[in-house]
Enzyme design. Sequence first.
Site, PDB file in Angstrom:
ATOM      1  N   HIS A  65       4.881  44.758 -42.987  1.00 43.50           N
ATOM      2  CA  HIS A  65       5.304  44.881 -43.981  1.00 43.50           C
ATOM      3  C   HIS A  65       5.980  47.205 -44.580  1.00 43.50           C
ATOM      4  O   HIS A  65       7.124  46.830 -44.967  1.00 43.50           O
ATOM      5  CB  HIS A  65       4.383  44.854 -45.462  1.00 43.50           C
ATOM      6  CG  HIS A  65       4.299  43.390 -45.798  1.00 43.50           C
ATOM      7  ND1 HIS A  65       3.015  42.473 -45.673  1.00 43.50           N
ATOM      8  CD2 HIS A  65       4.723  42.002 -45.952  1.00 43.50           C
ATOM      9  CE1 HIS A  65       2.648  41.939 -45.746  1.00 43.50           C
ATOM     10  NE2 HIS A  65       4.326  41.699 -45.997  1.00 43.50           N
ATOM     11  N   LYS A  72       8.550  37.928 -36.774  1.00 41.81           N
ATOM     12  CA  LYS A  72       7.642  37.186 -37.216  1.00 41.81           C
ATOM     13  C   LYS A  72       7.806  35.834 -37.038  1.00 41.81           C
ATOM     14  O   LYS A  72       7.389  35.204 -36.976  1.00 41.81           O
ATOM     15  CB  LYS A  72       6.015  37.586 -37.628  1.00 41.81           C
ATOM     16  CG  LYS A  72       5.057  36.721 -37.154  1.00 41.81           C
ATOM     17  CD  LYS A  72       3.571  36.769 -38.109  1.00 41.81           C
ATOM     18  CE  LYS A  72       3.760  35.751 -39.257  1.00 41.81           C
ATOM     19  NZ  LYS A  72       3.470  35.812 -39.484  1.00 41.81           N
ATOM     20  N   MET A  78       0.393  40.639 -36.841  1.00 38.26           N
ATOM     21  CA  MET A  78       0.226  41.048 -38.452  1.00 38.26           C
ATOM     22  C   MET A  78       0.915  39.705 -39.420  1.00 38.26           C
ATOM     23  O   MET A  78       1.565  39.773 -39.303  1.00 38.26           O
ATOM     24  CB  MET A  78       0.473  41.997 -38.805  1.00 38.26           C
ATOM     25  CG  MET A  78       0.297  43.105 -37.532  1.00 38.26           C
ATOM     26  SD  MET A  78      -0.985  44.390 -38.821  1.00 38.26           S
ATOM     27  CE  MET A  78      -1.527  45.620 -37.865  1.00 38.26           C
ATOM     28  N   ARG A 110      -2.228  36.183 -44.064  1.00 35.73           N
ATOM     29  CA  ARG A 110      -3.293  35.184 -43.899  1.00 35.73           C
ATOM     30  C   ARG A 110      -4.315  35.344 -42.987  1.00 35.73           C
ATOM     31  O   ARG A 110      -5.247  34.811 -42.679  1.00 35.73           O
ATOM     32  CB  ARG A 110      -2.914  34.028 -43.212  1.00 35.73           C
ATOM     33  CG  ARG A 110      -1.988  32.917 -44.170  1.00 35.73           C
ATOM     34  CD  ARG A 110      -1.178  32.317 -43.498  1.00 35.73           C
ATOM     35  NE  ARG A 110      -0.567  31.625 -45.099  1.00 35.73           N
ATOM     36  CZ  ARG A 110       1.459  31.425 -44.625  1.00 35.73           C
ATOM     37  NH1 ARG A 110       1.844  32.217 -44.161  1.00 35.73           N
ATOM     38  NH2 ARG A 110       1.348  30.760 -46.375  1.00 35.73           N
TER      39      ARG A 110
END
Length: 284
Positions: free
Chosen positions: A37, A150, A185, A188
């Site tokens: 992020h 991702k 990454m 979760r």
Amino acid sequence: MKIARTINEVRAGVAGARASGKTVGFVPTMGAFHAGHLSLMRRAGEACGFVVVSLFVNPTQFNEQSDLAAYPRHEALDAKMAAAEGVDVLFAPEVREIYPEGDATTVEVRGLTDVLEGASRGAGHFRGVTTVVCKLFNIVQPDVAFFGQKDAQQALVVQRMARDLHVPARIEVCPTVREADGLAMSSRNVRLGADDRVRALALRAGLAAAEACVEAGERDPAAVERAGAAAMRARGVDPEYLAVVSAESLGPIRPLAGRVLVAVAARVGPVRLIDNVILDVSNS
Ligand code: PAF
């Protein structure tokens, strides 16, 4: 950094930025920030003069109530991390702000959502994603919106929605950020116990085996899928899917050629993980 709870607050911040000639970058998130992020926020800051990040755990995209309930939430820590990245507005609304009483409208991208995550998690998952992203785009009205590679299928689906609905924003897809040992990454990952954390590396191993198989000259997608899945099983993880498809249409390509997406999903202990790699496959 301002923490905004309402649409009006976000719009006022964005209007002020536009009035001073700034471009607006937007990073939609569900919080529980990690380096992935933060890299999107950093990229948004490089590309745009004003950065809005949304932090909204969107209930409509969860197909399992237990996953929604267990989704990590730590807004205060997230706010500190976003502020340290120079984010201008963190939009953290209540569910009712995004889904007002009587909300009856959804946004759906057909076709691209039928496979991979759509097939595994059900049609409702991507309907929830595109509906909330469309709402957020209408609220923030960014020049550029940033998504992670991702979630490769999500990025494609959002790009298609933006194109089809004439959303006046550019969608930029940024590279996957990985732990030192290669695990992608994910918010979760914190729910993985020590043994599962080791087993989670099976996803990366499956992708690496598929890539090695293509590099060795294999052009039959089924053979590449078998090689990837076998590498995962050797590490004690059964793939939900390991699929080798067109990186543009997500449809089958046989023999493999051009931009190929190898996408994988697997349950490791209590957590469902996904990862992918894009290969440029020559015809030779
Ligand atoms: O990728 C995510 O975190 C979510 O799917 C998104 C794009 C923020 C929509 O809720």
